[in-house]
Design a protein around this motif. Structure first.
Motif, PDB file in Angstrom:
ATOM      1  N   ALA A 174      -6.337  -5.249   6.088  1.00 18.77           N
ATOM      2  CA  ALA A 174      -5.856  -4.450   4.965  1.00 18.77           C
ATOM      3  C   ALA A 174      -6.674  -3.174   4.872  1.00 18.77           C
ATOM      4  O   ALA A 174      -7.879  -3.172   5.146  1.00 18.77           O
ATOM      5  CB  ALA A 174      -5.946  -5.230   3.653  1.00 18.77           C
ATOM      6  N   THR A 175      -6.011  -2.094   4.492  1.00 17.88           N
ATOM      7  CA  THR A 175      -6.700  -0.828   4.289  1.00 17.88           C
ATOM      8  C   THR A 175      -7.513  -0.896   3.004  1.00 17.88           C
ATOM      9  O   THR A 175      -7.340  -1.797   2.173  1.00 17.88           O
ATOM     10  CB  THR A 175      -5.705   0.335   4.192  1.00 17.88           C
ATOM     11  OG1 THR A 175      -4.935   0.184   2.988  1.00 17.88           O
ATOM     12  CG2 THR A 175      -4.759   0.358   5.390  1.00 17.88           C
ATOM     13  N   GLY A 176      -8.384   0.089   2.822  1.00 18.78           N
ATOM     14  CA  GLY A 176      -9.109   0.198   1.564  1.00 18.78           C
ATOM     15  C   GLY A 176      -8.276   0.942   0.536  1.00 18.78           C
ATOM     16  O   GLY A 176      -7.118   1.297   0.779  1.00 18.78           O
ATOM     17  N   SER A 177      -8.860   1.189  -0.619  1.00 15.76           N
ATOM     18  CA  SER A 177      -8.152   1.893  -1.678  1.00 15.76           C
ATOM     19  C   SER A 177      -8.999   3.040  -2.207  1.00 15.76           C
ATOM     20  O   SER A 177     -10.223   3.051  -2.050  1.00 15.76           O
ATOM     21  CB  SER A 177      -7.792   0.944  -2.825  1.00 15.76           C
ATOM     22  OG  SER A 177      -8.963   0.374  -3.382  1.00 15.76           O
TER      23      SER A 177
ATOM     24  N   SER B  77      -4.563  -0.508  -1.319  1.00 13.05           N
ATOM     25  CA  SER B  77      -4.626  -1.362  -0.138  1.00 13.05           C
ATOM     26  C   SER B  77      -3.242  -1.814   0.310  1.00 13.05           C
ATOM     27  O   SER B  77      -2.427  -2.251  -0.505  1.00 13.05           O
ATOM     28  CB  SER B  77      -5.490  -2.590  -0.425  1.00 13.05           C
ATOM     29  OG  SER B  77      -6.831  -2.221  -0.674  1.00 13.05           O
TER      30      SER B  77
ATOM     31  N   GLY C 196     -11.268  -0.489   4.549  1.00 12.87           N
ATOM     32  CA  GLY C 196     -10.562  -1.757   4.569  1.00 12.87           C
ATOM     33  C   GLY C 196     -11.354  -2.892   5.203  1.00 12.87           C
ATOM     34  O   GLY C 196     -12.585  -2.893   5.230  1.00 12.87           O
TER      35      GLY C 196
END
Length: 277
Positions: A243-246, A254, A229
């Motif tokens: 935000a988180t990653g995906s 995210s 993220g």
């Protein structure tokens, strides 16, 4: 730190057509729970990035000749800052930092007609700004193998000088040297010098990580955020938002997060109307 969370526009992540910004106007005779909120429509093609405790707004707006930085008080006309592409942050003494077509800038005062003192630095990026006038950003380094990509090193401006860590490098892809490059970006900085942002690799998808650098430190701390993220803001209590990653292989996408750096705890915040922080 500002009384509301910084509103961030991350290049390539959002496209705003009508920008609305929420301003908090507490009534002196009422408790904090009775604060009033006023919504100001900033108009079309306006992208706000930050607001200070006195209602000064900064960001960028589109004109017939391109994108230009702006600043202005809530409810007043937004004044373009000529020669600057975006104003990223403003503190409570109306110092403003952001980017020009070739580097970073710092100016004193919102009104561009008042001839407030102005500093510019080619090859740097200015993104966060604290009450002491420190800027968090990055510095372009050289790629010895090709004209681009250029690695971007984490950098902090303090008392008339920039300090960067010198850790951004380039790497090869097979037999082609210098194809990948480290991209560090420090988006926000606390009054005591803790900065947060992201690290990614140019040319590699899903390579972003949330990072934190302490005051005077030469070490990057990678925050334990799902799928890396990015971090966009930190307050005086060391609460980090981003935000988180995906990861499409595991159906992880995210979402916004709140990370307590002191306690080491992560709170997922979900999404709002499909958007992130």
């Amino acid at each position: 730190m500002n009384i509301i969370n910084r509103i961030r526009q991350r290049q390539g992540r959002w496209s705003w057509t009508i920008a609305l910004i929420f301003l908090i106007g507490p009534l002196a005779a009422l408790p904090a729970s009775a604060e009033t909120y006023v919504i100001h429509d900033l108009g079309v093609e306006v992208s706000p990035t930050d607001i200070n405790n006195y209602g000064t707004i900064v960001g960028s707006l589109k004109t017939d000749t391109g994108t230009v930085a702006f600043c202005g008080l809530s409810g007043s006309t937004l004044e373009p800052i000529p020669g600057k592409t975006v104003a990223n942050a403003v503190n409570d003494i109306d110092q403003i930092t952001g980017n020009t077509p070739t580097g970073a800038f710092l100016r004193d005062g919102c009104d561009p007609l008042l001839n407030g003192s102005l500093l510019e630095w080619d090859g740097y990026g200015g993104y966060g700004l604290n009450e002491a006038g420190q800027i968090s950003g990055n510095k372009q380094l050289n790629n010895p193998y090709r004209a681009s990509p250029l690695p971007l090193d984490p950098a902090i401006y303090t008392a008339n000088r920039w300090d960067n860590l010198g850790i951004a490098t380039v790497s090869s892809r097979g037999t082609r040297d210098g194809v990948y490059a480290d991209i560090y970006k420090l988006d926000d900085i606390t009054d005591d010098g803790y900065s947060v942002g992201s690290h990614s690799r140019y040319g590699l998808v899903n390579s972003s990580s949330s990072i934190l650098i302490g005051p005077g430190s030469d070490t990057v701390t990678y925050l334990p955020i799902p799928n890396g993220g990015y971090a966009t803001a930190i307050n005086s209590r060391y609460m980090v938002v981003g935000a988180t990653g995906s990861n499409s292989l595991t159906d992880e996408y995210s979402t916004a997060y709140l990370y307590n750096y002191s306690a080491g705890t992560l709170t997922p915040l979900g999404t709002l109307n499909g958007g992130l922080t």
